[in-house]
Each structure stands twice: as structure tokens, then as C-alpha cells.
Scaffold this motif. Structure first.
Motif, PDB file in Angstrom:
ATOM      1  N   PHE A  82       5.427   6.971   8.162  1.00 59.65           N
ATOM      2  CA  PHE A  82       6.140   5.829   8.131  1.00 59.65           C
ATOM      3  C   PHE A  82       6.140   5.264   6.882  1.00 59.65           C
ATOM      4  O   PHE A  82       4.927   4.945   6.414  1.00 59.65           O
ATOM      5  N   ARG A  83       7.177   5.452   6.031  1.00 61.61           N
ATOM      6  CA  ARG A  83       7.148   5.180   4.599  1.00 61.61           C
ATOM      7  C   ARG A  83       7.306   3.562   4.752  1.00 61.61           C
ATOM      8  O   ARG A  83       8.764   3.338   4.999  1.00 61.61           O
ATOM      9  N   LEU A  84       6.769   2.693   4.041  1.00 60.71           N
ATOM     10  CA  LEU A  84       7.277   1.311   4.294  1.00 60.71           C
ATOM     11  C   LEU A  84       7.513   0.603   2.887  1.00 60.71           C
ATOM     12  O   LEU A  84       6.717   0.916   1.837  1.00 60.71           O
ATOM     13  N   THR A  85       8.508  -0.011   2.648  1.00 62.01           N
ATOM     14  CA  THR A  85       8.850  -1.155   1.790  1.00 62.01           C
ATOM     15  C   THR A  85       7.714  -2.155   1.737  1.00 62.01           C
ATOM     16  O   THR A  85       7.086  -2.238   2.780  1.00 62.01           O
ATOM     17  N   THR A  86       7.540  -2.972   0.606  1.00 64.21           N
ATOM     18  CA  THR A  86       6.735  -3.852   0.375  1.00 64.21           C
ATOM     19  C   THR A  86       6.908  -4.977   1.511  1.00 64.21           C
ATOM     20  O   THR A  86       6.015  -5.555   2.277  1.00 64.21           O
ATOM     21  N   LYS A  87       8.121  -5.324   1.790  1.00 67.19           N
ATOM     22  CA  LYS A  87       8.377  -6.132   2.938  1.00 67.19           C
ATOM     23  C   LYS A  87       7.988  -5.945   4.225  1.00 67.19           C
ATOM     24  O   LYS A  87       7.346  -6.518   5.131  1.00 67.19           O
ATOM     25  N   ALA A  88       8.110  -4.645   4.380  1.00 67.77           N
ATOM     26  CA  ALA A  88       7.759  -4.095   5.721  1.00 67.77           C
ATOM     27  C   ALA A  88       6.257  -3.945   5.918  1.00 67.77           C
ATOM     28  O   ALA A  88       5.734  -4.136   6.945  1.00 67.77           O
ATOM     29  N   GLN A  89       5.625  -3.766   4.914  1.00 64.69           N
ATOM     30  CA  GLN A  89       4.223  -3.763   4.758  1.00 64.69           C
ATOM     31  C   GLN A  89       3.756  -5.090   5.083  1.00 64.69           C
ATOM     32  O   GLN A  89       2.623  -5.158   5.971  1.00 64.69           O
ATOM     33  N   LYS A  90       4.047  -6.121   4.439  1.00 63.65           N
ATOM     34  CA  LYS A  90       3.744  -7.535   4.754  1.00 63.65           C
ATOM     35  C   LYS A  90       4.179  -7.881   6.191  1.00 63.65           C
ATOM     36  O   LYS A  90       3.152  -8.349   6.810  1.00 63.65           O
ATOM     37  N   GLN A  91       5.239  -7.338   6.624  1.00 63.00           N
ATOM     38  CA  GLN A  91       5.360  -7.685   8.213  1.00 63.00           C
ATOM     39  C   GLN A  91       4.583  -7.054   9.206  1.00 63.00           C
ATOM     40  O   GLN A  91       4.110  -7.835  10.059  1.00 63.00           O
ATOM     41  N   LEU A  92       4.136  -5.943   8.997  1.00 61.96           N
ATOM     42  CA  LEU A  92       3.027  -5.304   9.722  1.00 61.96           C
ATOM     43  C   LEU A  92       1.802  -5.710   9.280  1.00 61.96           C
ATOM     44  O   LEU A  92       0.533  -5.239   9.870  1.00 61.96           O
ATOM     45  N   SER A  93       1.415  -6.723   8.423  1.00 58.06           N
ATOM     46  CA  SER A  93       0.034  -7.107   8.011  1.00 58.06           C
ATOM     47  C   SER A  93      -0.822  -5.975   7.700  1.00 58.06           C
ATOM     48  O   SER A  93      -2.265  -5.900   8.001  1.00 58.06           O
ATOM     49  N   LEU A  94      -0.373  -4.910   6.820  1.00 55.22           N
ATOM     50  CA  LEU A  94      -0.959  -3.830   6.220  1.00 55.22           C
ATOM     51  C   LEU A  94      -1.582  -4.196   4.909  1.00 55.22           C
ATOM     52  O   LEU A  94      -0.338  -4.579   4.118  1.00 55.22           O
ATOM     53  N   LYS A  95      -2.767  -4.040   4.625  1.00 55.40           N
ATOM     54  CA  LYS A  95      -3.247  -4.465   3.240  1.00 55.40           C
ATOM     55  C   LYS A  95      -2.973  -3.327   2.155  1.00 55.40           C
ATOM     56  O   LYS A  95      -2.421  -3.601   1.222  1.00 55.40           O
ATOM     57  N   GLU A  96      -3.410  -2.132   2.687  1.00 59.89           N
ATOM     58  CA  GLU A  96      -2.931  -0.835   1.658  1.00 59.89           C
ATOM     59  C   GLU A  96      -2.225   0.160   2.242  1.00 59.89           C
ATOM     60  O   GLU A  96      -2.556   0.658   3.494  1.00 59.89           O
ATOM     61  N   LEU A  97      -1.568   0.824   1.644  1.00 55.56           N
ATOM     62  CA  LEU A  97      -0.843   1.823   2.091  1.00 55.56           C
ATOM     63  C   LEU A  97      -1.186   3.190   1.196  1.00 55.56           C
ATOM     64  O   LEU A  97      -1.893   3.513   0.127  1.00 55.56           O
ATOM     65  N   ASN A  98      -1.343   4.236   2.176  1.00 58.46           N
ATOM     66  CA  ASN A  98      -1.587   5.808   1.535  1.00 58.46           C
ATOM     67  C   ASN A  98      -0.669   6.176   0.621  1.00 58.46           C
ATOM     68  O   ASN A  98       0.520   5.576   0.711  1.00 58.46           O
ATOM     69  N   ARG A  99      -0.998   7.064  -0.242  1.00 60.38           N
ATOM     70  CA  ARG A  99       0.141   7.672  -1.314  1.00 60.38           C
ATOM     71  C   ARG A  99       0.118   9.123  -0.775  1.00 60.38           C
ATOM     72  O   ARG A  99      -0.520   9.853  -1.286  1.00 60.38           O
ATOM     73  N   LYS A 100       0.836   9.210   0.368  1.00 61.21           N
ATOM     74  CA  LYS A 100       1.198  10.728   0.663  1.00 61.21           C
ATOM     75  C   LYS A 100       2.420  11.103   0.228  1.00 61.21           C
ATOM     76  O   LYS A 100       3.389  10.691   0.339  1.00 61.21           O
ATOM     77  N   GLU A 101       2.129  12.151  -0.784  1.00 58.08           N
ATOM     78  CA  GLU A 101       3.531  12.920  -1.110  1.00 58.08           C
ATOM     79  C   GLU A 101       3.816  14.122  -0.393  1.00 58.08           C
ATOM     80  O   GLU A 101       3.156  14.886  -0.118  1.00 58.08           O
ATOM     81  N   THR A 102       5.113  14.120  -0.359  1.00 52.55           N
ATOM     82  CA  THR A 102       5.709  15.225   0.680  1.00 52.55           C
ATOM     83  C   THR A 102       6.762  15.994   0.011  1.00 52.55           C
ATOM     84  O   THR A 102       7.067  17.120   0.523  1.00 52.55           O
ATOM     85  N   GLY A 103       7.117  15.641  -1.187  1.00 52.95           N
ATOM     86  CA  GLY A 103       8.301  16.130  -1.959  1.00 52.95           C
ATOM     87  C   GLY A 103       9.464  16.146  -1.430  1.00 52.95           C
ATOM     88  O   GLY A 103       9.794  15.227  -0.313  1.00 52.95           O
TER      89      GLY A 103
END
Length: 172
Positions: A4-25
């Protein structure tokens, strides 16, 4: 695996502090990668959840979803509901996900499509139409309806050995 790739707004909504940087091309695997954004329509916030390969988009109210656990339950029920609509003879109650990854948005192509889809969703609300109809708007380099593309990709999986199998996402 489900990403699940989250925008900053979605990240805040789900109370996630840090997100992975998963590159898939550029080439996405069907049903594995979803972009999640939060949009506002008539002063109500909605999740805009877009499948990475087909641009199939689900727009549902954010309501009480404020953690990754509640989001995963919500998504499991939502995906089961959609598959029940599209697959005759199946009755999924809930989908279980293994190895869920939350990552930053990566692909500007999908984000640009979401901007177009948000505009279309605003028009649908004005006309009092179903938000699912954003999937009946041609998108992409080769104009294609996301709902048709999604169904085509799903059909490929269904006809493979007569089973429903999606990269360890769908468990029968």
C-alpha cells in the motif's frame, strides 16, 4: 505480498510514523500494489484506493479508520465485497493479507491518474451518481476503462488452473 503506497495525508490518517521506500519500477503486478490517498468530496473525507496496474479505483469514506490494523480489516472486507461482485459462485467473507508493506508513493503516473479520478468523482457527486463510475472513465496511455482492465486481469488469474490465485494475497 501486498504493498500500500500512501500519500502523507493517508499516512497520518493511519497513524504511521515512517514508511518504507519500496521501489518496484514501472511494471506492476496485478492486485499487489495499491496507492492510497485521502480526498474530500462535499466536506466528507474518502479513501481513494487505486490498483497500480489497472488504475481500478475504490472510493470509500474514511470514517473510523485510524490505524493500520483497522485499515487492513477494512481493506480485507472491501476486497472480498468487490471480488464477490465480480466472481460468480464465490463468497468471500474477508481476505487475509500476508506480508503487508506500507510505502511512500512512487509512481507519478498513478498520482496524476488519481487527480483526474478525483475531478471525475467530484462531478459524479454533483450529479448524485455512484462513485464506482470513476472506473468507467478511460485512462492511461492506451485509453482503457479501469473496470474492464481490472476484470481482464482478474479473469487471467481465474482461468489459470481453474483456481483463484493472486500472488499469495487471496487465500482459499
Amino acid at each position: 505480498m501486498m504493498i500500500f503506497r500512501l500519500t502523507t495525508k493517508a499516512q497520518k490518517q493511519l497513524s504511521l510514523k515512517e514508511l518504507n521506500r519500496k521501489e518496484t519500477g514501472v511494471n506492476k503486478n496485478f492486485f499487489v500494489e495499491w496507492n492510497v490517498n485521502i480526498i474530500s468530496l462535499t466536506k466528507i473525507e474518502y479513501f481513494m484506493i487505486t490498483e497500480g496496474k489497472t488504475l481500478f479505483t475504490i472510493i470509500k469514506p474514511v470514517s473510523m479508520i485510524a490505524s493500520k490494523e483497522s485499515f487492513e480489516v477494512f481493506i480485507g472486507k472491501l476486497f472480498a465485497e468487490i471480488l464477490n461482485e465480480l466472481i460468480e459462485g464465490k463468497n468471500f467473507d474477508h481476505l487475509k493479507f500476508d506480508n503487508v508493506i506500507y510505502a511512500k508513493t512512487e509512481n507519478n503516473y498513478i498520482r496524476r491518474a488519481q487527480i483526474d479520478l478525483q475531478y471525475e468523482a467530484e462531478e459524479l457527486v454533483k450529479r448524485n451518481e455512484n462513485l464506482f463510475n470513476v472506473n468507467r472513465m478511460p485512462l492511461g496511455r492506451e485509453p482503457r476503462y479501469p473496470v474492464d482492465y481490472f476484470i481482464d486481469e482478474l479473469a487471467k488469474i481465474l482461468f489459470e488452473d481453474g483456481r483463484v490465485f493472486v500472488e499469495d494475497v487471496l487465500h482459499n
